[in-house]
Design an enzyme around this catalytic site. Structure first.
Site, PDB file in Angstrom:
ATOM      1  N   ASP A  21      24.172 109.714  63.831  1.00  0.00           N
ATOM      2  CA  ASP A  21      24.963 108.795  63.008  1.00  0.00           C
ATOM      3  C   ASP A  21      24.295 108.545  61.660  1.00  0.00           C
ATOM      4  OD1 ASP A  21      27.133 107.185  62.501  1.00  0.00           O
ATOM      5  OD2 ASP A  21      26.266 105.404  63.442  1.00  0.00           O
ATOM      6  N   ASN A  69      36.951 109.633  66.048  1.00  0.00           N
ATOM      7  CA  ASN A  69      36.747 110.189  64.700  1.00  0.00           C
ATOM      8  C   ASN A  69      37.991 110.901  64.146  1.00  0.00           C
ATOM      9  OD1 ASN A  69      33.249 111.066  65.330  1.00  0.00           O
ATOM     10  ND2 ASN A  69      34.087 109.248  64.351  1.00  0.00           N
TER      11      ASN A  69
HETATM   12  C1  IPE Z   1      29.569 108.005  66.767  1.00  0.00           C
HETATM   13  O1  IPE Z   1      29.465 107.691  65.419  1.00  0.00           O
HETATM   14  C2  IPE Z   1      30.193 109.361  66.928  1.00  0.00           C
HETATM   15  C3  IPE Z   1      29.367 110.474  66.479  1.00  0.00           C
HETATM   16  C4  IPE Z   1      28.120 110.416  66.087  1.00  0.00           C
HETATM   17  C5  IPE Z   1      30.017 111.744  66.514  1.00  0.00           C
HETATM   18  P1  IPE Z   1      30.557 106.787  64.709  1.00  0.00           P
HETATM   19  O2  IPE Z   1      30.103 106.597  63.304  1.00  0.00           O
HETATM   20  O3  IPE Z   1      31.902 107.365  64.890  1.00  0.00           O
HETATM   21  O4  IPE Z   1      30.452 105.447  65.537  1.00  0.00           O
HETATM   22  P2  IPE Z   1      30.919 103.971  65.190  1.00  0.00           P
HETATM   23  O5  IPE Z   1      32.350 104.049  64.786  1.00  0.00           O
HETATM   24  O6  IPE Z   1      30.075 103.483  64.061  1.00  0.00           O
HETATM   25  O7  IPE Z   1      30.689 103.208  66.440  1.00  0.00           O
HETATM   26  C1  IPE Z   2      27.964 110.669  61.855  1.00  0.00           C
HETATM   27  O1  IPE Z   2      27.875 110.115  60.581  1.00  0.00           O
HETATM   28  C2  IPE Z   2      28.812 111.913  61.893  1.00  0.00           C
HETATM   29  C3  IPE Z   2      30.112 111.744  62.525  1.00  0.00           C
HETATM   30  C4  IPE Z   2      30.531 110.667  63.137  1.00  0.00           C
HETATM   31  C5  IPE Z   2      31.011 112.872  62.478  1.00  0.00           C
HETATM   32  P1  IPE Z   2      28.980 109.141  60.030  1.00  0.00           P
HETATM   33  O2  IPE Z   2      30.012 109.953  59.347  1.00  0.00           O
HETATM   34  O3  IPE Z   2      29.488 108.245  61.089  1.00  0.00           O
HETATM   35  O4  IPE Z   2      28.152 108.315  58.950  1.00  0.00           O
HETATM   36  P2  IPE Z   2      28.184 106.750  58.728  1.00  0.00           P
HETATM   37  O5  IPE Z   2      27.930 106.113  60.036  1.00  0.00           O
HETATM   38  O6  IPE Z   2      29.520 106.416  58.185  1.00  0.00           O
HETATM   39  O7  IPE Z   2      27.086 106.498  57.756  1.00  0.00           O
HETATM   40 MG    MG Z   3      28.914 106.437  61.813  1.00  0.00          MG
END
Ligand code: IPE
Ligand code: IPE
Ligand code: MG
Length: 247
Positions: A21, A69
């Site tokens: 993340d 996502n």
């Molecule tokens: C969790 O990250 C999913 C992945 C790392 C693929 P998110 O960024 O989607 O999670 P939330 O929404 O902050 O909980």
């Molecule tokens: C994790 O990084 C990757 C995916 C969930 C695909 P994020 O895209 O959630 O990055 P933040 O949490 O918004 O910084």
């Molecule tokens: Mg995230």
């Protein structure tokens, strides 16, 4: 003594799971668009995979895309799918060179056709590798997985193949996407968020949780070593008291 030397090889987890993340926030910090963060996250995937295989980890599961996502802006989802296709295609050779088998969990049918095909090709081409299994969680969510498992079991009951009272933990586990894969002993989440986000809820029942403020693109080999050292300093009691544990 380097961090790596501090890791006790006899006390390694069999399986590490990672919630990767913070790509978006990392990009924002550089004044860039979110997709730039995803692109830079690929290096962290490569480094973590390499480090895990080198140390002797047998299973590494990376949460790459959740069911939720899909609800992100269309351009971001499209860019992530493109990146996925490109990365799998590019890394296939390295996986083979390093004797790493690729697998995937999640609702793979919901991926765009070219992405699904690229993934299946890489899974087939690395199927014989034995050093480590790299599992990508794609279009994955634990509640989706558990719902499916319950449907499958209910169907078997309906068809008279099993009796409801015979359903046990083993049977549930074998109806999950992770059937045959040992539960992760260590779960790492980057980016400072302290939540599970619908990841492997059943499988992490007794996992050690490790949170780091590092954003995913900043995560590297040394960070994995740190997480492993932290893990090795924990006492895993599984409901017992200290005195009952093997010395
Ligand atoms: C969790 O990250 C999913 C992945 C790392 C693929 P998110 O960024 O989607 O999670 P939330 O929404 O902050 O909980
Ligand atoms: C994790 O990084 C990757 C995916 C969930 C695909 P994020 O895209 O959630 O990055 P933040 O949490 O918004 O910084
Ligand atoms: Mg995230």
């Amino acid at each position: 003594m380097s961090l790596k030397d501090k890791i006790i090889t006899e006390k390694l987890p069999l399986h590490i799971a990672v919630i990767m993340d913070g790509n978006g926030r990392w990009a924002q910090k550089q004044g860039q668009v979110r997709v730039f963060g995803h692109q830079n996250g690929v290096k962290a995937v490569r480094d973590t995979t390499e480090a895990a295989a080198e140390i002797g980890i047998k299973f590494l599961t990376l949460y790459a895309f959740s069911t939720e996502n899909w609800n992100r802006p269309r351009e971001e989802v499209d860019a992530l799918m493109e990146l996925l296709i490109h990365t799998i295609n590019q890394e296939k050779e390295t996986l083979n060179k390093n004797n790493i088998r690729l697998q995937a969990i999640g609702d793979l049918q919901s991926l765009p056709g070219n992405c699904y095909n690229e993934l299946q090709e890489a899974i087939a081409e690395t199927a014989k590798n034995t050093r480590m299994t790299l599992i990508l969680a794609l279009s994955y969510s634990s509640k989706w997985e558990l719902t499916n498992a319950m449907r499958q079991l209910a169907k078997q009951v309906e068809e008279g193949k099993i009796k409801a009272e015979k359903i046990d933990e083993q049977m549930i586990a074998s109806n999950l996407n992770t059937a045959g894969i040992p539960d992760p002993e260590l779960l790492i989440r980057t980016s400072g968020e302290h939540r599970i986000s619908n990841f492997l809820l059943w499988q992490i029942a007794y996992a050690e949780l490790y949170f780091t403020d590092k954003l995913w693109p900043e995560f590297g080999k040394e960070d994995l070593y740190e997480a492993l050292i932290d893990y090795q300093n924990r006492e895993r009691r599984f409901g017992l008291v200290s005195e009952q544990l093997p010395k």
